[in-house]
Design a protein around this motif. Sequence first.
Motif, PDB file in Angstrom:
ATOM      1  N   LEU A  77      59.026  36.994 -18.885  1.00  0.00           N
ATOM      2  CA  LEU A  77      57.752  37.699 -18.727  1.00  0.00           C
ATOM      3  C   LEU A  77      57.148  37.388 -17.360  1.00  0.00           C
ATOM      4  CD1 LEU A  77      56.410  37.121 -22.323  1.00  0.00           C
ATOM      5  CD2 LEU A  77      56.943  39.333 -21.302  1.00  0.00           C
ATOM      6  N   PRO A  78      56.244  38.247 -16.866  1.00  0.00           N
ATOM      7  CA  PRO A  78      55.727  38.084 -15.501  1.00  0.00           C
ATOM      8  C   PRO A  78      55.135  36.718 -15.205  1.00  0.00           C
ATOM      9  CG  PRO A  78      55.127  40.236 -16.353  1.00  0.00           C
ATOM     10  CD  PRO A  78      55.754  39.491 -17.498  1.00  0.00           C
ATOM     11  N   THR A  79      54.461  36.099 -16.175  1.00  0.00           N
ATOM     12  CA  THR A  79      53.789  34.830 -15.896  1.00  0.00           C
ATOM     13  C   THR A  79      54.753  33.715 -15.509  1.00  0.00           C
ATOM     14  OG1 THR A  79      52.120  33.294 -16.748  1.00  0.00           O
ATOM     15  CG2 THR A  79      53.826  34.004 -18.281  1.00  0.00           C
ATOM     16  N   ALA A  80      56.026  33.849 -15.926  1.00  0.00           N
ATOM     17  CA  ALA A  80      57.027  32.824 -15.601  1.00  0.00           C
ATOM     18  C   ALA A  80      58.045  33.300 -14.577  1.00  0.00           C
ATOM     19  CB  ALA A  80      57.755  32.394 -16.871  1.00  0.00           C
ATOM     20  N   ALA A  81      57.954  34.546 -14.165  1.00  0.00           N
ATOM     21  CA  ALA A  81      59.001  35.133 -13.325  1.00  0.00           C
ATOM     22  C   ALA A  81      58.896  34.736 -11.862  1.00  0.00           C
ATOM     23  CB  ALA A  81      58.972  36.656 -13.446  1.00  0.00           C
ATOM     24  N   THR A  82      57.700  34.419 -11.382  1.00  0.00           N
ATOM     25  CA  THR A  82      57.517  34.188  -9.952  1.00  0.00           C
ATOM     26  C   THR A  82      57.856  32.769  -9.530  1.00  0.00           C
ATOM     27  OG1 THR A  82      55.739  35.836  -9.950  1.00  0.00           O
ATOM     28  CG2 THR A  82      55.899  34.397  -8.040  1.00  0.00           C
ATOM     29  N   GLN A  83      57.321  31.781 -10.245  1.00  0.00           N
ATOM     30  CA  GLN A  83      57.498  30.393  -9.843  1.00  0.00           C
ATOM     31  C   GLN A  83      58.504  29.650 -10.710  1.00  0.00           C
ATOM     32  OE1 GLN A  83      55.988  30.461  -6.622  1.00  0.00           O
ATOM     33  NE2 GLN A  83      55.514  28.368  -7.182  1.00  0.00           N
TER      34      GLN A  83
ATOM     35  N   LEU B 162      68.327  28.652 -10.748  1.00  0.00           N
ATOM     36  CA  LEU B 162      69.145  27.961  -9.746  1.00  0.00           C
ATOM     37  C   LEU B 162      69.719  26.663 -10.304  1.00  0.00           C
ATOM     38  CD1 LEU B 162      66.936  28.608  -6.595  1.00  0.00           C
ATOM     39  CD2 LEU B 162      69.177  29.608  -7.098  1.00  0.00           C
ATOM     40  N   ARG B 163      68.918  25.930 -11.072  1.00  0.00           N
ATOM     41  CA  ARG B 163      69.414  24.694 -11.671  1.00  0.00           C
ATOM     42  C   ARG B 163      70.508  24.998 -12.700  1.00  0.00           C
ATOM     43  NH1 ARG B 163      66.365  20.079 -12.929  1.00  0.00           N
ATOM     44  NH2 ARG B 163      65.058  20.652 -11.154  1.00  0.00           N
ATOM     45  N   PHE B 164      70.313  26.044 -13.476  1.00  0.00           N
ATOM     46  CA  PHE B 164      71.326  26.424 -14.467  1.00  0.00           C
ATOM     47  C   PHE B 164      72.642  26.767 -13.784  1.00  0.00           C
ATOM     48  CE2 PHE B 164      73.607  29.530 -17.051  1.00  0.00           C
ATOM     49  CZ  PHE B 164      73.617  28.920 -18.298  1.00  0.00           C
ATOM     50  N   HIS B 165      72.576  27.525 -12.694  1.00  0.00           N
ATOM     51  CA  HIS B 165      73.801  27.901 -11.987  1.00  0.00           C
ATOM     52  C   HIS B 165      74.514  26.676 -11.428  1.00  0.00           C
ATOM     53  CE1 HIS B 165      76.633  30.140  -9.579  1.00  0.00           C
ATOM     54  NE2 HIS B 165      76.240  29.492  -8.497  1.00  0.00           N
ATOM     55  N   ALA B 166      73.744  25.711 -10.945  1.00  0.00           N
ATOM     56  CA  ALA B 166      74.367  24.499 -10.405  1.00  0.00           C
ATOM     57  C   ALA B 166      75.122  23.732 -11.482  1.00  0.00           C
ATOM     58  CB  ALA B 166      73.308  23.616  -9.763  1.00  0.00           C
ATOM     59  N   LEU B 167      74.575  23.763 -12.708  1.00  0.00           N
ATOM     60  CA  LEU B 167      75.210  23.026 -13.809  1.00  0.00           C
ATOM     61  C   LEU B 167      76.268  23.839 -14.533  1.00  0.00           C
ATOM     62  CD1 LEU B 167      72.007  21.327 -15.296  1.00  0.00           C
ATOM     63  CD2 LEU B 167      73.780  20.253 -13.893  1.00  0.00           C
ATOM     64  N   ARG B 168      76.123  25.175 -14.518  1.00  0.00           N
ATOM     65  CA  ARG B 168      77.070  26.045 -15.229  1.00  0.00           C
ATOM     66  C   ARG B 168      77.590  27.136 -14.280  1.00  0.00           C
ATOM     67  NH1 ARG B 168      76.676  26.634 -20.895  1.00  0.00           N
ATOM     68  NH2 ARG B 168      76.479  24.588 -21.835  1.00  0.00           N
ATOM     69  N   PRO B 169      78.323  26.775 -13.249  1.00  0.00           N
ATOM     70  CA  PRO B 169      78.754  27.784 -12.267  1.00  0.00           C
ATOM     71  C   PRO B 169      79.676  28.852 -12.836  1.00  0.00           C
ATOM     72  CG  PRO B 169      79.880  25.694 -11.906  1.00  0.00           C
ATOM     73  CD  PRO B 169      78.799  25.430 -12.909  1.00  0.00           C
ATOM     74  N   ASP B 170      80.316  28.577 -13.976  1.00  0.00           N
ATOM     75  CA  ASP B 170      81.221  29.557 -14.573  1.00  0.00           C
ATOM     76  C   ASP B 170      80.521  30.501 -15.549  1.00  0.00           C
ATOM     77  OD1 ASP B 170      83.364  28.484 -13.176  1.00  0.00           O
ATOM     78  OD2 ASP B 170      83.818  27.035 -14.747  1.00  0.00           O
ATOM     79  N   SER B 171      79.211  30.302 -15.753  1.00  0.00           N
ATOM     80  CA  SER B 171      78.430  31.168 -16.650  1.00  0.00           C
ATOM     81  C   SER B 171      77.562  32.114 -15.835  1.00  0.00           C
ATOM     82  CB  SER B 171      77.547  30.331 -17.579  1.00  0.00           C
ATOM     83  OG  SER B 171      78.323  29.549 -18.449  1.00  0.00           O
ATOM     84  N   THR B 172      77.257  33.246 -16.439  1.00  0.00           N
ATOM     85  CA  THR B 172      76.347  34.210 -15.819  1.00  0.00           C
ATOM     86  C   THR B 172      75.022  34.184 -16.566  1.00  0.00           C
ATOM     87  OG1 THR B 172      78.140  35.680 -15.114  1.00  0.00           O
ATOM     88  CG2 THR B 172      75.936  36.643 -15.301  1.00  0.00           C
ATOM     89  N   LEU B 173      73.934  34.080 -15.837  1.00  0.00           N
ATOM     90  CA  LEU B 173      72.605  34.140 -16.437  1.00  0.00           C
ATOM     91  C   LEU B 173      72.058  35.540 -16.210  1.00  0.00           C
ATOM     92  CD1 LEU B 173      70.330  32.678 -17.880  1.00  0.00           C
ATOM     93  CD2 LEU B 173      69.511  31.846 -15.675  1.00  0.00           C
ATOM     94  N   ALA B 174      72.062  36.350 -17.262  1.00  0.00           N
ATOM     95  CA  ALA B 174      71.555  37.715 -17.180  1.00  0.00           C
ATOM     96  C   ALA B 174      70.047  37.683 -17.422  1.00  0.00           C
ATOM     97  CB  ALA B 174      72.246  38.602 -18.210  1.00  0.00           C
ATOM     98  N   ILE B 175      69.263  38.116 -16.449  1.00  0.00           N
ATOM     99  CA  ILE B 175      67.806  38.019 -16.492  1.00  0.00           C
ATOM    100  C   ILE B 175      67.219  39.398 -16.746  1.00  0.00           C
ATOM    101  CG2 ILE B 175      65.746  37.298 -15.238  1.00  0.00           C
ATOM    102  CD1 ILE B 175      67.727  35.577 -13.486  1.00  0.00           C
ATOM    103  N   ILE B 176      66.502  39.519 -17.842  1.00  0.00           N
ATOM    104  CA  ILE B 176      65.898  40.802 -18.231  1.00  0.00           C
ATOM    105  C   ILE B 176      64.388  40.649 -18.168  1.00  0.00           C
ATOM    106  CG2 ILE B 176      65.607  42.505 -20.070  1.00  0.00           C
ATOM    107  CD1 ILE B 176      68.643  40.260 -20.114  1.00  0.00           C
ATOM    108  N   THR B 177      63.724  41.527 -17.453  1.00  0.00           N
ATOM    109  CA  THR B 177      62.273  41.518 -17.362  1.00  0.00           C
ATOM    110  C   THR B 177      61.713  42.765 -18.034  1.00  0.00           C
ATOM    111  OG1 THR B 177      62.326  42.600 -15.191  1.00  0.00           O
ATOM    112  CG2 THR B 177      62.303  40.190 -15.219  1.00  0.00           C
ATOM    113  N   GLY B 178      60.422  42.731 -18.284  1.00  0.00           N
ATOM    114  CA  GLY B 178      59.788  43.878 -18.923  1.00  0.00           C
ATOM    115  C   GLY B 178      58.557  43.437 -19.680  1.00  0.00           C
TER     116      GLY B 178
ATOM    117  N   HIS C 271      58.657  44.847 -25.422  1.00  0.00           N
ATOM    118  CA  HIS C 271      60.066  45.209 -25.216  1.00  0.00           C
ATOM    119  C   HIS C 271      60.970  43.987 -25.347  1.00  0.00           C
ATOM    120  CE1 HIS C 271      63.639  47.052 -23.550  1.00  0.00           C
ATOM    121  NE2 HIS C 271      63.660  46.195 -22.550  1.00  0.00           N
ATOM    122  N   LEU C 272      60.579  42.886 -24.728  1.00  0.00           N
ATOM    123  CA  LEU C 272      61.414  41.683 -24.793  1.00  0.00           C
ATOM    124  C   LEU C 272      61.461  41.112 -26.209  1.00  0.00           C
ATOM    125  CD1 LEU C 272      60.612  39.813 -21.449  1.00  0.00           C
ATOM    126  CD2 LEU C 272      62.447  41.427 -21.969  1.00  0.00           C
ATOM    127  N   MET C 273      60.360  41.199 -26.940  1.00  0.00           N
ATOM    128  CA  MET C 273      60.374  40.724 -28.325  1.00  0.00           C
ATOM    129  C   MET C 273      61.326  41.558 -29.177  1.00  0.00           C
ATOM    130  SD  MET C 273      58.745  37.970 -29.069  1.00  0.00           S
ATOM    131  CE  MET C 273      58.635  38.136 -30.857  1.00  0.00           C
TER     132      MET C 273
END
Length: 329
Positions: free
Chosen positions: A125-131, A138-154, A158-160
């Motif tokens: 959600l927007p309140t957590a998307a900026t900071q 970035l931390r997740f990618h560093a720890l799980r470089p073989d995984s993809t983090l698919a980020i969905i906003t809206g 809709h997200l619920m």
Amino acid sequence: MENAILGEVHNQMGIDGAGGNAHAGLHPGVKLRHIRAFLDIAAFGSITGAAQAQGVTQPALSRTLAELEALLATPLFRRDGRKLALTEAGALFRHHASLGVQAFEAAANALHPGRAEAVIRAGVLPTAATQLFPHVALRFHALRPDSTLAIITGPHSHLMQLLRRGRIDLMLGRMPDAGEMQDMSFEHLYDDDIVLVARAGHPAQAAGLSLAATLRRYPVILPPHGAIIRRPVEALLAAHDLSALRPAFETVALTVGCGIVVQSDAVWFISRGVVSGDLALGRMQVLATDAAYLSGAVGLTTRPGPAAASGVDLIRQITLEIVAAGLHR
């Protein structure tokens, strides 16, 4: 039209709405397509929305629902204005049906170890998307470089819907309303203020205008209807006899809202987390609202079940560490 189709199929299949034709256990005619259709309709609150999401016609989905209600010999929904609301039996059935579908998904994933973890789907959600979330990603990618983090906003609604249908694995943002939390879990991370922002050097501050005078004089941007922060903002307006105030714009989108604010005298009610970067850079300033406490809880919303569990747990741990370090502000 929905009522007419449901009634026609009820008559054809002999459902009487009072528990007639009951079967012991699950009727052998109930298929997975019935369950998925039911869960989507429950998530959207309408056959129309669920049909659009599934890419089928409204009459076809109406018939699928009517078949399920006939096979279960129990009405699962009742008409509530323009929406379909779950009956008591429907709410109970959704709880167990949701867990059942998750169990089927887990069984399929068990045949291919590691595949379910290849992609973790996060609704932000927007309140957590900026900071906050960029640090998490970035931390997740560093720890799980073989995984993809698919980020969905809206928007929140809709997200619920996506979370309840299993299309995303978690949602990060403001706490949902109590009525949306059935079969969901929320972990509080921090509280985020709702602020009234304007461009740097806005004339309202120099003139010492009151909140009411500022909102009457300058264009106002409000969160849209359906946004979690809309109701507390409306309560603040009501407290200042401004319930009839007509906003010039409605948005919680950073790029649009910020673009309007910095190029005009418009003022914007928005979560601090959305605009924290612009506040730090001095592009915007916070105007006084005379509200002692205008904020809400931000955290992780998840649904029970084993799907992507370890990936979700890692995101949870990372998020807690980032919030503890104060990097979310």
